[in-house]
Scaffold this motif. Structure first.
Motif, PDB file in Angstrom:
ATOM      1  N   VAL A 179       1.484   4.586  -1.870  1.00 16.90           N
ATOM      2  CA  VAL A 179       1.285   4.446  -3.312  1.00 16.90           C
ATOM      3  C   VAL A 179       1.218   2.965  -3.695  1.00 16.90           C
ATOM      4  CG1 VAL A 179       2.310   4.850  -5.573  1.00 16.90           C
ATOM      5  CG2 VAL A 179       2.359   6.643  -3.853  1.00 16.90           C
ATOM      6  N   ALA A 180       2.070   2.143  -3.080  1.00 15.66           N
ATOM      7  CA  ALA A 180       2.091   0.714  -3.404  1.00 15.66           C
ATOM      8  C   ALA A 180       0.771   0.041  -3.051  1.00 15.66           C
ATOM      9  CB  ALA A 180       3.244   0.034  -2.667  1.00 15.66           C
ATOM     10  N   VAL A 181       0.097   0.518  -2.008  1.00 17.84           N
ATOM     11  CA  VAL A 181      -1.201  -0.042  -1.634  1.00 17.84           C
ATOM     12  C   VAL A 181      -2.200   0.095  -2.776  1.00 17.84           C
ATOM     13  CG1 VAL A 181      -3.213   0.368  -0.155  1.00 17.84           C
ATOM     14  CG2 VAL A 181      -0.946   0.192   0.858  1.00 17.84           C
ATOM     15  N   THR A 182      -2.085   1.175  -3.538  1.00 18.42           N
ATOM     16  CA  THR A 182      -3.019   1.402  -4.644  1.00 18.42           C
ATOM     17  C   THR A 182      -2.659   0.609  -5.895  1.00 18.42           C
ATOM     18  OG1 THR A 182      -1.805   3.285  -5.608  1.00 18.42           O
ATOM     19  CG2 THR A 182      -3.311   3.756  -3.788  1.00 18.42           C
ATOM     20  N   LEU A 183      -1.459   0.008  -5.912  1.00 20.95           N
ATOM     21  CA  LEU A 183      -0.989  -0.674  -7.120  1.00 20.95           C
ATOM     22  C   LEU A 183      -0.813  -2.175  -6.958  1.00 20.95           C
ATOM     23  CD1 LEU A 183       1.770   1.895  -8.202  1.00 20.95           C
ATOM     24  CD2 LEU A 183      -0.574   1.759  -9.042  1.00 20.95           C
ATOM     25  N   PHE A 184      -0.513  -2.629  -5.730  1.00 22.00           N
ATOM     26  CA  PHE A 184      -0.174  -4.032  -5.514  1.00 22.00           C
ATOM     27  C   PHE A 184      -1.052  -4.633  -4.414  1.00 22.00           C
ATOM     28  CE2 PHE A 184       3.763  -1.743  -6.702  1.00 22.00           C
ATOM     29  CZ  PHE A 184       3.946  -2.305  -7.962  1.00 22.00           C
ATOM     30  N   ASP A 185      -0.757  -5.890  -4.069  1.00 21.95           N
ATOM     31  CA  ASP A 185      -1.520  -6.588  -3.040  1.00 21.95           C
ATOM     32  C   ASP A 185      -1.417  -5.848  -1.708  1.00 21.95           C
ATOM     33  OD1 ASP A 185      -2.916  -9.101  -2.012  1.00 21.95           O
ATOM     34  OD2 ASP A 185      -1.114  -9.060  -0.756  1.00 21.95           O
ATOM     35  N   THR A 186      -2.569  -5.525  -1.129  1.00 19.82           N
ATOM     36  CA  THR A 186      -2.601  -4.685   0.064  1.00 19.82           C
ATOM     37  C   THR A 186      -1.902  -5.331   1.252  1.00 19.82           C
ATOM     38  OG1 THR A 186      -4.697  -3.738  -0.679  1.00 19.82           O
ATOM     39  CG2 THR A 186      -4.113  -3.441   1.640  1.00 19.82           C
TER      40      THR A 186
END
Length: 387
Positions: free
Chosen positions: A348-355
């Motif tokens: 989920v964090a990949v879709t929201l923050f720096d990959t």
């Protein structure tokens, strides 16, 4: 054209709905426990079981009423009422969930055979499809032209419906298989539902308030609340098991929330050359469901190689292997929570923050989890070498 909402993200409203579901589930579980004892829905210890005393099950009844109460609260909130006005997804989950909880409750009491349960699971998946909850499109990284990477596959009603049936059956059985230690299925359900809710809120933000993102967030928030409310009764030492009525409901709702969130994404919102963004729905679904599906696949392969039915029980699931390594029940459950949380929230964090930052942080977390998982085995080898 899909309507949009101009107000900010309704995070407080979703938290309120989740807390209502949690409170109702927590309060009702004590009543359901008494009811289960009265009707004889009690899990007597078997050779493959970890518990050593009879424990009532059928906790899924309390979880379902918690979900229903949370959705009733959402319907009274003007902001979240959009989830019902533009989609039948919440109603589909309530109807399909009621049927699958009933089937599970009958199994908790009378132990229905595997093929009858499978037929019931397919029927419940069909209920979701009849209410319009199905996959519409999906991006694949091949077949594109020079201006775009990959292509979007468009499903007709039959293809989209079959995909939902497959996902529901797989997820229901995956959650059923993984429900082997106190608090394990409830904790995994909480983690997966919370990650799905976060992903849905991210979609709601990036789409400028597209009401299509409201139903999956609502489904996930109420499920997360129900799992949270049930955990105090179910964590080791458990006072009650959720039984098939609970594990099958979790599987159905996770499949429904994943389909509602990822199956209708407007891929025009993403840059045609942004691979990470285009793959984000697949990343999230795969990560959220990874551990239960891995356990399911390993169990099916293991049993079919022995010439047994895929539904035959054994004591070689992931949680059993952690116990064999030397972990206690609580530590084994917490380790699986850690693995599931890193995978689900990392995706989920990949879709929201720096990959790149998310990738390295997640890899570091997975390395720590791996080291912690094998510590007892290394310790026993050192002790053997010293002796």
């Amino acid at each position: 054209m899909t309507p949009t909402a101009t107000a900010g993200l309704p995070i407080r409203e979703y938290i309120l709905v989740g807390l209502v579901s949690a409170a109702l589930t927590f309060l009702l579980t004590a009543l359901v426990r008494r009811f289960a004892i009265r009707v004889g829905a009690v899990a007597v210890p078997r050779k493959r079981d970890v518990h050593v005393i009879p424990i009532p099950r059928m906790g899924g009844l309390a979880m379902y009423f918690g979900v229903a109460g949370g959705m009733a609260m959402a319907h009274q909130l003007p902001v979240l009422r959009r989830a019902f006005e533009y989609s039948y997804d919440p109603v589909a989950v309530l109807v399909g969930g009621a049927v699958i909880v009933l089937i599970g409750a009958l199994d908790d009491r009378f132990e229905i055979d595997a093929w009858t349960k499978l037929a019931g699971q397919v029927m419940c998946a069909g209920i979701l499809v009849l209410f319009g909850l199905q996959w519409v499109s999906f991006w694949v990284p091949w077949g594109g032209d020079s201006d775009a990477l990959g292509q979007v596959l468009i499903f007709d009603s039959n293809q989209g419906g079959l995909l939902v049936v497959l996902l529901v059956v797989v997820m229901v059985n995956a959650m059923n298989f993984v429900d082997g230690l106190d608090g394990l299925a409830a904790g995994l359900g909480l983690i997966a539902a919370a990650a799905t809710a976060a992903f849905s809120l991210g979609l709601l933000s990036s789409s400028g308030g597209d009401v299509g993102a409201y139903p999956p967030a609502l489904i996930a928030a109420t499920l997360a609340g129900a799992c949270l409310g049930f955990l105090p009764h179910n964590f080791q030492p458990a006072k009650i098991f959720m039984g098939d009525s609970g594990s099958m409901m979790i599987g159905l709702m996770l499949a429904a929330a994943s389909t509602s969130a990822s199956g209708r994404i407007q891929y025009t919102l993403f840059d045609a050359t942004d691979v990470v963004a285009l793959l984000s729905p697949l990343f999230v679904v795969a990560a959220v469901l990874f551990l239960p599906l891995l356990d399911l696949v390993m169990a099916v392969v293991r049993r079919t190689r022995r010439g047994e039915s895929p539904f035959a029980a054994d004591k070689m699931h992931l949680h059993h292997r952690l116990l064999e390594i030397g972990h206690s029940q609580r530590r084994a459950v917490l380790l699986i929570y850690l693995w599931a949380g890193l995978l689900a929230f990392g995706a989920v964090a990949v879709t929201l923050f720096d990959t790149a930052a998310v990738f390295w942080i997640t890899c570091a977390g997975l390395l720590v989890a791996a080291l912690v998982s094998i510590v007892p085995r290394l310790r026993s080898r050192n002790q053997q070498g010293a002796s």
